[in-house]
Design a protein around this motif. Structure first.
Motif, PDB file in Angstrom:
ATOM      1  N   ILE A   1       0.827  -1.209   0.000  1.00 35.36           N
ATOM      2  CA  ILE A   1       0.000   0.000   0.000  1.00 35.36           C
ATOM      3  C   ILE A   1       0.860   1.256   0.000  1.00 35.36           C
ATOM      4  O   ILE A   1       0.671   2.162  -0.827  1.00 35.36           O
ATOM      5  N   SER A   2       1.855   1.308   0.913  1.00 35.94           N
ATOM      6  CA  SER A   2       2.620   2.556   1.040  1.00 35.94           C
ATOM      7  C   SER A   2       3.403   2.823  -0.237  1.00 35.94           C
ATOM      8  O   SER A   2       3.475   3.965  -0.701  1.00 35.94           O
ATOM      9  N   SER A   3       3.967   1.781  -0.851  1.00 36.45           N
ATOM     10  CA  SER A   3       4.759   2.036  -2.064  1.00 36.45           C
ATOM     11  C   SER A   3       3.866   2.500  -3.203  1.00 36.45           C
ATOM     12  O   SER A   3       4.262   3.374  -3.988  1.00 36.45           O
ATOM     13  N   SER A   4       2.655   1.943  -3.285  1.00 36.15           N
ATOM     14  CA  SER A   4       1.803   2.379  -4.396  1.00 36.15           C
ATOM     15  C   SER A   4       1.283   3.788  -4.167  1.00 36.15           C
ATOM     16  O   SER A   4       1.109   4.551  -5.119  1.00 36.15           O
ATOM     17  N   ILE A   5       1.061   4.158  -2.883  1.00 37.52           N
ATOM     18  CA  ILE A   5       0.658   5.548  -2.615  1.00 37.52           C
ATOM     19  C   ILE A   5       1.785   6.498  -2.983  1.00 37.52           C
ATOM     20  O   ILE A   5       1.564   7.539  -3.620  1.00 37.52           O
ATOM     21  N   ASN A   6       3.020   6.113  -2.634  1.00 38.88           N
ATOM     22  CA  ASN A   6       4.157   6.970  -2.983  1.00 38.88           C
ATOM     23  C   ASN A   6       4.282   7.133  -4.484  1.00 38.88           C
ATOM     24  O   ASN A   6       4.548   8.230  -4.992  1.00 38.88           O
ATOM     25  N   ASP A   7       4.067   6.018  -5.215  1.00 36.88           N
ATOM     26  CA  ASP A   7       4.149   6.080  -6.676  1.00 36.88           C
ATOM     27  C   ASP A   7       3.105   7.035  -7.233  1.00 36.88           C
ATOM     28  O   ASP A   7       3.401   7.879  -8.091  1.00 36.88           O
ATOM     29  N   THR A   8       1.879   6.940  -6.699  1.00 42.47           N
ATOM     30  CA  THR A   8       0.802   7.803  -7.181  1.00 42.47           C
ATOM     31  C   THR A   8       1.118   9.266  -6.918  1.00 42.47           C
ATOM     32  O   THR A   8       0.941  10.125  -7.793  1.00 42.47           O
ATOM     33  N   LEU A   9       1.620   9.553  -5.686  1.00 45.28           N
ATOM     34  CA  LEU A   9       1.911  10.945  -5.354  1.00 45.28           C
ATOM     35  C   LEU A   9       3.027  11.488  -6.234  1.00 45.28           C
ATOM     36  O   LEU A   9       2.970  12.632  -6.696  1.00 45.28           O
ATOM     37  N   ALA A  10       4.046  10.644  -6.492  1.00 48.55           N
ATOM     38  CA  ALA A  10       5.144  11.105  -7.344  1.00 48.55           C
ATOM     39  C   ALA A  10       4.655  11.334  -8.765  1.00 48.55           C
ATOM     40  O   ALA A  10       5.114  12.239  -9.457  1.00 48.55           O
ATOM     41  N   SER A  11       3.709  10.491  -9.216  1.00 51.09           N
ATOM     42  CA  SER A  11       3.218  10.624 -10.591  1.00 51.09           C
ATOM     43  C   SER A  11       2.408  11.890 -10.786  1.00 51.09           C
ATOM     44  O   SER A  11       2.402  12.477 -11.867  1.00 51.09           O
ATOM     45  N   LEU A  12       1.716  12.326  -9.715  1.00 50.91           N
ATOM     46  CA  LEU A  12       0.832  13.490  -9.852  1.00 50.91           C
ATOM     47  C   LEU A  12       1.597  14.716 -10.317  1.00 50.91           C
ATOM     48  O   LEU A  12       1.050  15.572 -11.014  1.00 50.91           O
ATOM     49  N   ALA A  13       2.897  14.792  -9.965  1.00 51.08           N
ATOM     50  CA  ALA A  13       3.677  15.962 -10.343  1.00 51.08           C
ATOM     51  C   ALA A  13       3.767  16.110 -11.850  1.00 51.08           C
ATOM     52  O   ALA A  13       3.891  17.215 -12.369  1.00 51.08           O
ATOM     53  N   TYR A  14       3.742  14.983 -12.585  1.00 49.48           N
ATOM     54  CA  TYR A  14       3.855  15.046 -14.042  1.00 49.48           C
ATOM     55  C   TYR A  14       2.510  15.267 -14.714  1.00 49.48           C
ATOM     56  O   TYR A  14       2.416  15.341 -15.916  1.00 49.48           O
ATOM     57  N   LEU A  15       1.454  15.295 -13.925  1.00 51.52           N
ATOM     58  CA  LEU A  15       0.118  15.345 -14.505  1.00 51.52           C
ATOM     59  C   LEU A  15      -0.536  16.697 -14.255  1.00 51.52           C
ATOM     60  O   LEU A  15      -1.759  16.802 -14.255  1.00 51.52           O
ATOM     61  N   GLU A  16       0.327  17.734 -14.059  1.00 53.30           N
ATOM     62  CA  GLU A  16      -0.216  19.047 -13.698  1.00 53.30           C
ATOM     63  C   GLU A  16      -1.218  19.556 -14.742  1.00 53.30           C
ATOM     64  O   GLU A  16      -2.272  20.059 -14.397  1.00 53.30           O
TER      65      GLU A  16
END
Lengths: 494, 101
Positions: free
Chosen positions: A8-23
């Motif tokens: 869970i924690s790794s996938s949440i981190n991945d999602t949060l990091a990805s959001l930066a590219y989806l501005e």
């Protein structure tokens, strides 16, 4: 269930990091909601506020996309989305399409005078823009289908937005029925691909391995079903039959949008599947033969049918089928090379096609003329507009001194390279057909200046006024002349 | 347990029935029902295949999204058909052919 907790924690981190590219997509979603709310509460007091807001949003998205250029490929959201240089270029193209489309709606008489107002149309545009952005980035079949449907639903609504007369409602009915059938067939194809491979990730190893182990018949069947959905968006040969009716019936701004935005997004999806086919290891000759056949038939059909058309929008509809066939030629790239010629052609195609529909619409607004044989004498009455029209038509044909020539030249040289390296005779036939169809296109494009300049008008003098649409089309025509001198203005980004 | 092939056969039948309805029916709403058949054939496939994809559950996810999209598509199509009826007083697609050169 318990075994998933460590992830869970790794996938949440991945999602949060990805959001930066989806501005830019986040801005579009926020803008979509904002435009709806503004239109709901302020449409009486400030009728053009939603227009200004959507312009601002598209400009923000454009600047955000420029900062993402030359990015290393980023795998986001656990492989749902892949952001690379090519998809950023496509996203910039969509911003260009949206900008011209917004201005086109703003100054279109029939849309502005309609009691419904245009606020919702701007909101739909932003949603469709979001869908197109996701289409070019998606690398998962679920994401792909969702985004294609997002674009389709928005386009159906746009075509039937005012439905002021029977023609517009007929166009929207045809579009929605054909479109839904195409996407249902595509969905069935996707379900088969999923069943054969057990995976939805287009570039995933299990997806590619699953397709490699598949016998030829199910592989070809499922890929053909998926291709039906893509070809509908491209308006390529076997699925072009809806194009003339829908383009003629839809409001002109919407026609201009349909002939550029969703078509370009369809090419991005097609490129994804071509890369997949290369990864599976299907003989590239087989793929090239099928593509070349589609290109040849689209060019022949589009260009020959356009000769017989009298309605100007219908003529441009057939010519856009021909342009689709021509863009297929730019897909014949050698492995390792980018799709530079395709992107360059698309930039020019967006400018000239949008300009052509702008001018048609302006002529219709000022003189209520839709048919080419009624254009006689317009060269004197609407002089500036018709000069722009001639430049745009020369560019659509692909002759110097306009950027259409440069774009066609790049595509031809790409296809010639492909022929030299593979020696396939189908590619040679395709190049010859493309050259001939360029010649044929002279006949129908030049019918317009022939009527406008060489034939005398029979009816009374029209009071010509210079409207914002004239300025906009003059600017676009100027761009076409500028870009043949400085093609590097676009090339530096490719 | 019902084997996978049974689901696939039903799916293929549904798809063919839907396609037949789309091609032959003279009523836009019946065409829409045909489209719905085709979409549901694909959804059935997804759920059946998804049973063997225990880790990701991608099939079931896809089925849920496809159901929502099908509903949205039908809503848009019905609104458009209503508009067409206002202008033509018929919803037979073969009679609605004002657009021509």
């Amino acid at each position: 269930m318990v075994e998933f907790i460590p992830f869970i924690s790794s996938s949440i981190n991945d999602t949060l990091a990805s959001l930066a590219y989806l501005e830019s997509e986040i801005v579009l979603v926020a803008g979509f909601l904002l435009v709806i709310i503004i239109d709901l509460f302020f449409s009486k007091k400030l009728p053009q506020m939603s227009f200004g807001l959507s312009m601002a949003i598209v400009l923000i998205v454009l600047t955000q996309n420029f900062t993402l250029l030359n990015l290393n490929p980023q795998v986001l959201f656990g492989g749902m989305i892949v952001l690379d240089h090519l998809s950023v270029l496509f996203k910039i193209l969509f911003c260009l399409v949206s900008l011209i489309f917004l201005l086109f709606i703003r100054f279109n008489k029939s849309l502005q005078e309609h009691g419904k107002g245009t606020g919702d149309l701007y909101a739909i545009l932003l949603a469709v823009h979001l869908g197109m952005n996701l289409m070019v980035m998606s690398s998962n079949l679920l994401m792909l289908f969702l985004s294609i449907e997002m674009v389709s639903l928005g386009s159906y609504l746009m075509v039937g937005y005012i439905s002021k007369d029977s023609k517009q409602s007929e166009a929207s009915l045809k579009y929605v029925l054909f479109g839904s059938v195409a996407s249902a067939i595509m969905l069935y194809g996707i379900s088969l691909l999923y069943g054969f491979t057990g995976s939805l990730y287009l570039q995933g190893p299990s997806f590619i391995a699953g397709l490699q182990n598949l016998p030829q018949l199910p592989l070809v069947l499922s890929l053909t079903l998926v291709f039906v959905g893509i070809a509908f968006k491209l308006s390529a040969f076997p699925l072009h039959f809806w194009v003339p009716d829908v383009y003629q019936g839809a409001p002109s701004p919407v026609t201009a949008f349909l002939s550029t935005g969703p078509k370009i997004a369809g090419f991005a999806v097609l490129i994804k599947f071509l890369i997949l086919l290369q990864a599976i290891g299907i003989a590239s000759n087989a793929i090239f033969t099928v593509l070349a056949m589609i290109a040849i038939l689209s060019m022949v059909l589009g260009n020959f049918a356009a000769i017989w058309q009298n309605n100007s929008k219908r003529m441009l509809a057939y010519s856009s089928i021909g342009h689709t066939g021509f863009m297929f030629m730019a897909l014949f790239v050698l492995p390792g090379q980018g799709y530079k010629a395709l992107i360059f052609y698309m930039f020019i195609y967006v400018i000239m096609n949008m300009a052509a529909f702008l001018i048609l619409d302006e002529i219709e607004d000022q003189t209520a003329k839709q048919n080419i044989d009624e254009y006689s004498g317009l060269g004197k009455q609407l002089s500036i507009l018709m000069i722009c029209f001639v430049i745009v038509l020369v560019s659509l044909t692909g002759l110097p001194p306009t950027a259409g020539f440069t774009a066609k030249f790049f595509v031809f040289s790409t296809a010639l390279d492909a022929y030299n390296s593979s020696g396939s005779s189908v590619i040679l036939i395709m190049i010859i057909v493309a050259a001939l169809s360029t010649l044929i296109s002279l006949f129908y494009y030049f019918k317009i200046p022939l009527n406008a300049y060489l034939r005398e008008s029979t009816d009374t003098e029209i009071k010509a006024s210079i409207s914002p649409k004239t300025y906009l089309s003059a600017f676009l025509a100027f761009l076409l002349l500028l870009l043949i001198v400085f093609p590097s203005l676009i090339e530096q980004f490719l | 347990m019902i084997p996978l092939s049974h689901f696939l056969i039903i799916g293929a039948c549904l798809f063919s029935i839907g396609l037949y309805a789309v091609l032959t029916k003279k009523n836009a709403i019946q065409v829409l029902i045909g489209i719905e058949f085709m979409i549901n054939a694909a959804i059935l496939n997804f759920v059946a295949f998804g049973k063997y994809d225990k880790i990701n559950g991608g099939g079931q996810m896809f089925a849920l999204f496809a159901i929502v999209l099908a509903a949205a598509g039908v809503a848009v199509a019905l609104a458009i058909i209503l508009n067409v009826y206002k202008h033509f007083k018929t919803i037979d697609p073969s009679k609605i052919d004002n657009l021509r050169n």
